[in-house]
Design a protein around this motif. Structure first.
Motif, PDB file in Angstrom:
ATOM      1  N   VAL A  51      -8.298  26.044  44.774  1.00 50.36           N
ATOM      2  CA  VAL A  51      -8.095  26.562  46.253  1.00 50.36           C
ATOM      3  C   VAL A  51      -7.379  27.878  45.843  1.00 50.36           C
ATOM      4  CG1 VAL A  51      -6.486  26.149  48.151  1.00 50.36           C
ATOM      5  CG2 VAL A  51      -7.556  24.090  47.125  1.00 50.36           C
ATOM      6  N   THR A  52      -7.818  29.022  46.491  1.00 49.77           N
ATOM      7  CA  THR A  52      -7.672  30.267  45.750  1.00 49.77           C
ATOM      8  C   THR A  52      -6.960  31.085  47.053  1.00 49.77           C
ATOM      9  OG1 THR A  52      -8.197  32.227  44.675  1.00 49.77           O
ATOM     10  CG2 THR A  52      -9.791  31.311  46.114  1.00 49.77           C
ATOM     11  N   SER A  53      -6.158  31.750  47.011  1.00 52.83           N
ATOM     12  CA  SER A  53      -5.520  32.849  47.778  1.00 52.83           C
ATOM     13  C   SER A  53      -6.167  34.052  47.545  1.00 52.83           C
ATOM     14  CB  SER A  53      -3.844  32.839  47.850  1.00 52.83           C
ATOM     15  OG  SER A  53      -3.634  31.412  48.159  1.00 52.83           O
ATOM     16  N   ASN A 137     -10.853  28.383  50.094  1.00 49.35           N
ATOM     17  CA  ASN A 137      -9.536  29.226  50.796  1.00 49.35           C
ATOM     18  C   ASN A 137      -9.553  28.866  52.320  1.00 49.35           C
ATOM     19  OD1 ASN A 137      -7.431  30.976  51.440  1.00 49.35           O
ATOM     20  ND2 ASN A 137      -8.931  32.876  50.863  1.00 49.35           N
ATOM     21  N   GLU A 138      -8.564  28.907  52.853  1.00 45.72           N
ATOM     22  CA  GLU A 138      -8.406  28.948  54.282  1.00 45.72           C
ATOM     23  C   GLU A 138      -9.628  29.821  54.981  1.00 45.72           C
ATOM     24  OE1 GLU A 138      -4.526  28.853  55.934  1.00 45.72           O
ATOM     25  OE2 GLU A 138      -5.392  28.079  57.906  1.00 45.72           O
ATOM     26  N   ASN A 139     -10.252  29.382  56.113  1.00 49.46           N
ATOM     27  CA  ASN A 139     -11.025  30.105  56.844  1.00 49.46           C
ATOM     28  C   ASN A 139     -10.010  31.032  57.719  1.00 49.46           C
ATOM     29  OD1 ASN A 139     -13.384  31.000  58.056  1.00 49.46           O
ATOM     30  ND2 ASN A 139     -14.005  29.260  58.778  1.00 49.46           N
ATOM     31  N   GLY A 150       1.695  30.788  51.610  1.00 49.92           N
ATOM     32  CA  GLY A 150       2.256  29.214  51.380  1.00 49.92           C
ATOM     33  C   GLY A 150       1.398  28.527  52.320  1.00 49.92           C
ATOM     34  N   ASP A 151       0.351  28.761  53.111  1.00 47.99           N
ATOM     35  CA  ASP A 151      -0.401  28.295  53.818  1.00 47.99           C
ATOM     36  C   ASP A 151      -1.637  27.489  52.743  1.00 47.99           C
ATOM     37  OD1 ASP A 151       0.390  28.760  56.255  1.00 47.99           O
ATOM     38  OD2 ASP A 151      -1.172  30.139  56.716  1.00 47.99           O
ATOM     39  N   ASN A 152      -1.680  28.133  51.888  1.00 52.42           N
ATOM     40  CA  ASN A 152      -2.544  27.503  50.750  1.00 52.42           C
ATOM     41  C   ASN A 152      -1.855  26.306  49.915  1.00 52.42           C
ATOM     42  OD1 ASN A 152      -4.751  28.632  51.722  1.00 52.42           O
ATOM     43  ND2 ASN A 152      -5.184  29.926  49.883  1.00 52.42           N
TER      44      ASN A 152
END
Ligand code: GLU
Length: 370
Positions: A51-53, A137-139, A150-152
């Motif tokens: 999971v990457t930012s 990643n988050e969309n 921090g969402d990730n």
């Protein structure tokens, strides 16, 4: 032996500050070293999910956005420009290591909305079975809420929960949990292991408004709570030095959080305890015997479908005389289930117009009545 060596399914979260330098360039030397470590785990047949930012950090430079706070639309534009670059560099580096790579862009909502959740879970399962390293990643461009650092951390914990990972590692520029903020408090003590999320531990996150708090420990402890409830152990570990996974394995300093239960046990407790059943499947004697031996429920063994439920919802399983058999998550909606009960999987595509799973309730999604 460190918990990392025994991990079968490992989610690692990479913070922006590790991957992207002050000029918005991706640190390829660092990423290359990380991928050496991932390749070493893959050679031991351990599954790895990244999971990457970094999308916003890369994209804002690329688009020439000034430094300082961005509006939501600017952040989303930055993420759109940065994500394509981020994906490109991950792809190149992982392929250089002879690894297959696949990108998933999820929103936190995907792990909350049951149907999307199930599809995302099935896709991840398939990618892992096929030996790929999913990069997530988050969309960000479709997220309707403020994109926050921090969402990730939370997204990584939800991914770990979704796929029943046994280990989650949050890599960042912090090397673990302290009793206070080590940057300002000389008496802050390092905590190597957490056996339970007590109020004392929660208090160590500090006040959310403090420098350490924002996107620091607060979201990491939220992630720990999600992971531990799912039976997944979690580490907060320093990611800055090259080869962060190898460093951990060689005994590098980090904080481990240990769950009380294994992932499968935690999942079954959740199915049995927290979900309200939306329907009933009546099964024949052959299916009851198969389930008692630990098998999955096949549509062939179902005689009646009652109730109005969606794919992914909980249903009760009973025998022909109403005897309780168990409760599980159905892979088909009530409507689709009615078409395939009593039939073999080879017929499902003709009956439904798509090829769904062979089982209506997979054994990992089924809790047998005591
Ligand atoms: N999804 C954001 C990005 O890739 C970062 C969110 C976070 O750092 O937690 O830029």
């Amino acid at each position: 032996m460190t918990p990392l060596a025994t991990a079968r399914r490992l989610v690692i979260k990479i913070g922006s500050s590790l991957l992207v330098d002050a000029d918005g360039e991706i640190d390829r030397v660092w990423l290359n070293a990380l991928c050496d470590d991932i390749a070493a785990l893959r050679r031991r047949d351990q599954q790895v999910i990244v999971v990457t930012s970094g999308a916003v950090a890369v994209g804002r430079r690329h688009l020439g956005l000034a430094s300082g706070p961005l509006r939501l639309d600017e952040k989303q534009a930055a993420a759109a420009a940065g994500q394509i670059r981020l994906a490109h560099v991950y792809e190149e580096t992982l392929v250089d290591h002879h690894l297959k790579v696949a990108q998933l862009l999820l929103t936190l909502d995907d792990s909350e909305n049951r149907r999307r959740y199930l599809n995302a879970r099935n896709t991840l399962e398939t990618l892992l079975r096929l030996g790929a390293v999913p990069v997530i990643n988050e969309n960000d461009t479709v997220a309707t809420q403020e994109i926050r650092f921090g969402d990730n951390d939370r997204l990584a914990a939800r991914v770990a929960q979704m796929i029943g990972a046994d280990t989650l590692v949050l890599f960042s520029d912090i090397d673990g949990l302290y009793t206070g903020n080590p940057r300002v408090d000389p008496d802050a003590r390092f905590i190597p292991e957490v056996m339970e999320m007590t109020p004392e531990i929660e208090a160590m996150a500090g006040d959310p408004g403090s420098a350490m708090g924002s996107g620091g420990m607060v979201t990491k402890l939220q992630a720990a709570r999600i992971a531990l409830a799912a039976g997944c152990r979690m580490a907060i570990a320093p990611g800055k030095p090259l080869h962060p996974l190898k460093t951990m394995e060689e005994g590098g300093r980090c904080t481990w959080f240990h769950p009380a239960e294994e992932p499968l046990t935690a999942r079954k407790q959740w199915i049995a305890g927290s979900l309200k059943p939306q329907g009933t499947l009546v099964v024949d004697a052959g299916a009851r015997r198969a389930l008692a031996k630990g098998g999955s429920l096949l549509p062939a063994g179902v005689v009646t479908v009652a109730g109005d439920f969606q794919k992914g919802e909980a249903v009760v399983v009973v025998g022909r005389e109403g005897q309780a058999v168990g409760v599980g998550l159905t892979a088909y909606s009530a409507e689709d289930a009615k078409h395939i009960i009593g039939r073999k999987s080879g017929d499902f595509e003709t009956l439904l117009g798509y090829r769904g799973p062979d089982e209506i309730i997979h054994r990992d999604d089924l809790v047998i009545a005591p």
